[in-house]
Scaffold this active site. Structure first.
Site, PDB file in Angstrom:
ATOM      1  N   CYS A   2       0.820  -1.212   0.000  1.00 39.46           N
ATOM      2  CA  CYS A   2       0.000   0.000   0.000  1.00 39.46           C
ATOM      3  C   CYS A   2       0.854   1.262   0.000  1.00 39.46           C
ATOM      4  O   CYS A   2       1.914   1.303   0.622  1.00 39.46           O
ATOM      5  CB  CYS A   2      -0.895   0.009   1.227  1.00 39.46           C
ATOM      6  SG  CYS A   2      -1.943  -1.448   1.396  1.00 39.46           S
ATOM      7  N   ARG A  27       4.989  -1.021  -6.230  1.00 39.20           N
ATOM      8  CA  ARG A  27       4.864  -1.746  -4.963  1.00 39.20           C
ATOM      9  C   ARG A  27       3.761  -2.796  -5.010  1.00 39.20           C
ATOM     10  O   ARG A  27       3.700  -3.675  -4.165  1.00 39.20           O
ATOM     11  CB  ARG A  27       4.581  -0.759  -3.822  1.00 39.20           C
ATOM     12  CG  ARG A  27       5.707   0.224  -3.576  1.00 39.20           C
ATOM     13  CD  ARG A  27       5.239   1.412  -2.757  1.00 39.20           C
ATOM     14  NE  ARG A  27       4.944   1.054  -1.385  1.00 39.20           N
ATOM     15  CZ  ARG A  27       5.723   1.339  -0.355  1.00 39.20           C
ATOM     16  NH1 ARG A  27       6.864   1.963  -0.555  1.00 39.20           N
ATOM     17  NH2 ARG A  27       5.391   1.014   0.863  1.00 39.20           N
ATOM     18  N   TRP A  81      -3.427  -2.693  -1.288  1.00 40.44           N
ATOM     19  CA  TRP A  81      -3.258  -4.130  -1.505  1.00 40.44           C
ATOM     20  C   TRP A  81      -4.141  -4.817  -0.475  1.00 40.44           C
ATOM     21  O   TRP A  81      -3.945  -4.665   0.727  1.00 40.44           O
ATOM     22  CB  TRP A  81      -1.795  -4.522  -1.332  1.00 40.44           C
ATOM     23  CG  TRP A  81      -1.488  -5.946  -1.669  1.00 40.44           C
ATOM     24  CD1 TRP A  81      -1.307  -6.493  -2.897  1.00 40.44           C
ATOM     25  CD2 TRP A  81      -1.306  -7.020  -0.732  1.00 40.44           C
ATOM     26  NE1 TRP A  81      -1.023  -7.830  -2.796  1.00 40.44           N
ATOM     27  CE2 TRP A  81      -1.010  -8.185  -1.478  1.00 40.44           C
ATOM     28  CE3 TRP A  81      -1.343  -7.118   0.662  1.00 40.44           C
ATOM     29  CZ2 TRP A  81      -0.768  -9.419  -0.887  1.00 40.44           C
ATOM     30  CZ3 TRP A  81      -1.111  -8.350   1.256  1.00 40.44           C
ATOM     31  CH2 TRP A  81      -0.830  -9.467   0.481  1.00 40.44           C
ATOM     32  N   ASN A 116      -2.087   2.476   5.808  1.00 38.95           N
ATOM     33  CA  ASN A 116      -1.288   1.281   5.538  1.00 38.95           C
ATOM     34  C   ASN A 116      -1.154   0.507   6.837  1.00 38.95           C
ATOM     35  O   ASN A 116      -0.980   1.102   7.903  1.00 38.95           O
ATOM     36  CB  ASN A 116       0.119   1.628   5.041  1.00 38.95           C
ATOM     37  CG  ASN A 116       0.120   2.230   3.659  1.00 38.95           C
ATOM     38  OD1 ASN A 116      -0.900   2.266   2.974  1.00 38.95           O
ATOM     39  ND2 ASN A 116       1.273   2.716   3.246  1.00 38.95           N
ATOM     40  N   GLY A 117      -1.168  -0.826   6.761  1.00 39.64           N
ATOM     41  CA  GLY A 117      -0.982  -1.633   7.955  1.00 39.64           C
ATOM     42  C   GLY A 117      -2.212  -2.451   8.273  1.00 39.64           C
ATOM     43  O   GLY A 117      -3.142  -2.576   7.472  1.00 39.64           O
ATOM     44  N   GLU A 497      15.110 -20.263  -5.450  1.00 37.30           N
ATOM     45  CA  GLU A 497      14.826 -18.958  -6.049  1.00 37.30           C
ATOM     46  C   GLU A 497      14.276 -19.112  -7.462  1.00 37.30           C
ATOM     47  O   GLU A 497      13.356 -18.396  -7.866  1.00 37.30           O
ATOM     48  CB  GLU A 497      16.097 -18.103  -6.043  1.00 37.30           C
ATOM     49  CG  GLU A 497      15.992 -16.776  -6.786  1.00 37.30           C
ATOM     50  CD  GLU A 497      14.971 -15.814  -6.215  1.00 37.30           C
ATOM     51  OE1 GLU A 497      14.715 -14.791  -6.872  1.00 37.30           O
ATOM     52  OE2 GLU A 497      14.418 -16.074  -5.126  1.00 37.30           O
ATOM     53  N   LYS A 501      10.623 -17.736  -8.693  1.00 37.42           N
ATOM     54  CA  LYS A 501      10.421 -16.830  -9.825  1.00 37.42           C
ATOM     55  C   LYS A 501       9.370 -17.380 -10.777  1.00 37.42           C
ATOM     56  O   LYS A 501       8.517 -16.651 -11.271  1.00 37.42           O
ATOM     57  CB  LYS A 501      11.738 -16.608 -10.573  1.00 37.42           C
ATOM     58  CG  LYS A 501      12.700 -15.684  -9.880  1.00 37.42           C
ATOM     59  CD  LYS A 501      12.177 -14.259  -9.881  1.00 37.42           C
ATOM     60  CE  LYS A 501      12.799 -13.454  -8.755  1.00 37.42           C
ATOM     61  NZ  LYS A 501      12.285 -13.755  -7.428  1.00 37.42           N
ATOM     62  N   HIS A 520      13.432 -39.546  -1.980  1.00 34.53           N
ATOM     63  CA  HIS A 520      12.737 -39.521  -0.697  1.00 34.53           C
ATOM     64  C   HIS A 520      11.330 -38.936  -0.818  1.00 34.53           C
ATOM     65  O   HIS A 520      10.767 -38.474   0.180  1.00 34.53           O
ATOM     66  CB  HIS A 520      13.553 -38.750   0.334  1.00 34.53           C
ATOM     67  CG  HIS A 520      14.862 -39.388   0.656  1.00 34.53           C
ATOM     68  ND1 HIS A 520      14.961 -40.558   1.368  1.00 34.53           N
ATOM     69  CD2 HIS A 520      16.126 -39.038   0.324  1.00 34.53           C
ATOM     70  CE1 HIS A 520      16.236 -40.904   1.482  1.00 34.53           C
ATOM     71  NE2 HIS A 520      16.971 -39.993   0.859  1.00 34.53           N
TER      72      HIS A 520
END
Length: 624
Positions: A2, A27, A81, A116-117, A497, A501, A520
């Protein structure tokens, strides 16, 4: 995540607010909005509140603002968001107070707010406010704050906000204005970042969650401390602690770069940032003339002399950088290293040791989980702290005793690329410094490591030249729904990683395993429809890896192998090979991850996904 922008001025600030939102688009968000206070038609006449909100892009919000002729000298704006409540217009910020009264749901009250939060006690506060007659029109925790401020308002917005924050549990950065007090905005923060921008003439003032939002508007920035409340009026700026005591915060000159960078010849910011990695690595290494503790701060030598182990705290991609560093630290510096997922660390019983170097890793330096984990570690008596971060002015840098600032530049694509490789460079430097201080790095080893680091941009460039071959693979991957990634040793975190992606931007389900773990359990998934991406460097685990690859071939699996030139792995039925130009020893993970980034990127392009803004994700995760 946010984003907040706010302003008090004598000019129409709507273009500044919307432009600020555009600079925060990187963001990640799923709705956006702006609210302004329009002065009354005549002196003494009451002002009116106007608002526009959208679940589309900021560009659509701008069209709405223009069509509805929304303008004013006081305002706030937000990109959201979703956490509480679905991405929908009625949940989008800014929120107005509603009530009490029969017409409350249709007539906005006097308070407008962005947040925000996450407010953890919002259910309790909601019930109390509903009992007083306040009407809720959204599912958000944020609307609770706007109603609470309204309920406590007695003619002074600052006093109402100060009283409100005493009742909030959780994380917040807020910006709020009131219809009754023209040209005044009050902000507050706890657990979420918020900064103040001072206009050139000292008359107008701005609020933002990120200095980038104010790039080109002002470079005079005040960083608010935890618990601060700030009162912005024309020509007036006052900051107060959570206990309502006035306090002075320094004004700093910050040259933020606009997020609206030119794409140039690239299709997406992610592709651009992948290709910027040679330059980002070179910039991060600029000024590194030798392996000295001073690279990490003036106190580094004293701090490093007091530690005998390392604890890495990070989330997501940054945690995989930490896992890679664990192999370096233990094999080169001979230091025990523990890597903790920051979002879990403070919720379990751990064994603290004051001789631990606590290393946090974050691109933004505002990652809420990592900041909380850092504070928890310090509360346990571990005061030797170091951050590796891409933003010199971030909360993480301010909270840690030592810092290494990577120079990746602005990273707009949500899926991290150049931030990750520059983090690895910083962590390798840290390894070398600690090894040298512990007598584990001979002179010739230091010089060889420096030569390899300086050659790294050229080595990465040679991997980027493989893009056409990787594009050919992406066509085969585009139709898949699942993939496995295999690596051994220090390349296992790189497999993690690579899988991340692929998940992030293609929505293909991908998992990574140490190659020895195939038998395994994961081998049960392997068949002709399952691509198995394998990282095959020419190291001492190569022969073991080849045996694992044969296990895949025997089950009809399709192997896609990134191999070093001298591994003697050839193209054959069921095995596809792309050769990296050179083996790079301990730094090999940096080369192999670039190839995996390209594979994920081009597969996403082939599938037609929104590469730079993948669904449900945000760039800077500022809520827990």
């Amino acid at each position: 995540m946010c984003g907040i922008v706010g302003a008090v001025s004598t000019r129409n600030i709507v273009p500044i607010l919307v432009q600020g939102l555009q600079r925060l688009e990187y963001r990640g968000y799923d709705s956006c909005g702006v609210a302004i206070q329009r002065p009354g038609a005549s002196p003494g006449a009451p002002s009116t509140l106007q608002r526009a909100r959208s679940t589309s892009r900021v560009a659509e919000l701008l069209e709405q603002v223009s069509a509805e002729h929304i303008e004013g000298t006081t305002g706030i704006a937000h990109t959201r968001w979703a956490t509480h409540g679905a991405p929908a217009v009625h949940n989008a910020h800014p929120h107005f107070s509603h009530g009490p009264g029969a017409q409350a749901a249709t007539q906005p009250g006097r308070v407008a707010l962005v947040h925000n939060g996450i407010i953890e006690n919002h259910d309790e506060l909601r019930r109390e406010l509903q009992a007083k007659g306040y009407v809720f029109v959204s599912q958000t925790d944020t609307e609770v704050i706007s109603h609470l401020i309204d309920s406590l308002y007695q003619g002074d917005l600052l006093a109402a906000v100060q009283a409100t924050v005493q009742q909030l549990h959780g994380a917040y950065a807020i910006a709020v204005f009131c219809q009754n007090e023209p040209q005044r905005v009050v902000g507050a923060r706890a657990g979420s970042p918020l900064i103040v921008g001072v206009g050139e003439d000292g008359q107008e003032h701005f609020l933002a969650s990120d200095a980038m939002a104010l790039a080109g508007v002002t470079n005079q920035i005040v960083y608010l401390d935890e618990g601060d409340v700030v009162d912005l009026q024309l020509g007036q700026l006052a900051v107060f602690t959570r206990q309502a005591q006035p306090v002075q915060r320094d004004v700093k000159t910050v040259h933020a770069h606009s997020g609206a960078a030119e794409l140039g010849p690239y299709r997406h910011y992610m592709q651009k940032e992948i290709f910027e990695q040679p330059r980002a690595i070179a910039d991060t290494l600029e000024g590194v003339a030798g392996i000295t503790p001073a690279l990490f701060g003036a106190e580094a030598e004293a701090v490093f002399g007091q530690i005998d182990k390392v604890l890495v705290l990070a989330c997501g991609t940054s945690s995989y950088a930490g896992l890679t560093a664990k192999y370096w630290l233990e094999s080169i510096a001979k230091l025990p290293c523990q890597v903790e997922v920051a979002s879990e660390y403070r919720y379990r019983e751990s064994v603290p040791d004051p001789k631990t170097l606590v290393v946090t890793i974050s691109q933004s330096g505002e990652t809420a989980d990592t900041l909380a984990a850092l504070k928890h570690a310090r509360s346990l008596g571990m005061e030797h702290t170091l951050t590796i971060c891409n933003v010199a002015t971030s909360a993480m840098v301010r909270e840690c005793k030592l810092a290494f600032i990577t120079h990746a530049g602005v990273e707009i694509g949500v899926a991290s690329t150049k931030a990750f490789t520059t983090q690895l460079v910083a962590l390798f430097l840290l390894t070398l410094v600690l090894a040298k201080l512990r007598g584990k790095l001979p002179e010739r080893g230091e010089q060889a490591a420096l030569r390899n680091l300086r050659h790294l941009p050229v080595a990465v460039q040679s991997v980027l030249a493989l893009e056409p071959q990787i594009m050919a693979w992406s066509e085969a991957f585009a139709s898949k729904q699942n993939a496995l990634f295999l690596g051994r040793g220090r390349h296992y975190p790189i497999a993690l990683e690579g899988a991340l992606k692929l998940k992030e931007i293609t929505y293909i389900h991908a998992e990574a395993y140490p190659a020895g773990e195939l038998k395994h359990g994961p081998l049960a998934l392997v068949d002709a429809s399952m691509p198995v991406v394998t990282i095959a460097p020419a190291d001492d685990l190569l022969e073991k890896l080849k045996s694992n690859m044969q296990e895949v071939r025997a089950r009809g699996g399709q192997l896609y192998v990134f191999a070093d030139g001298d591994t003697r792995i050839e193209n054959d039925e069921g095995i596809h090979v792309i050769r990296l130009p050179e083996h790079y020893g301990a730094l090999s993970p940096l080369l192999h991850v670039v190839a995996l980034q390209l594979l994920a990127y081009h597969t996403a392009c082939a599938r037609g996904t929104d590469v730079d803004k993948p669904r449900n994700l945000a760039k800077s995760v500022t809520v827990e």
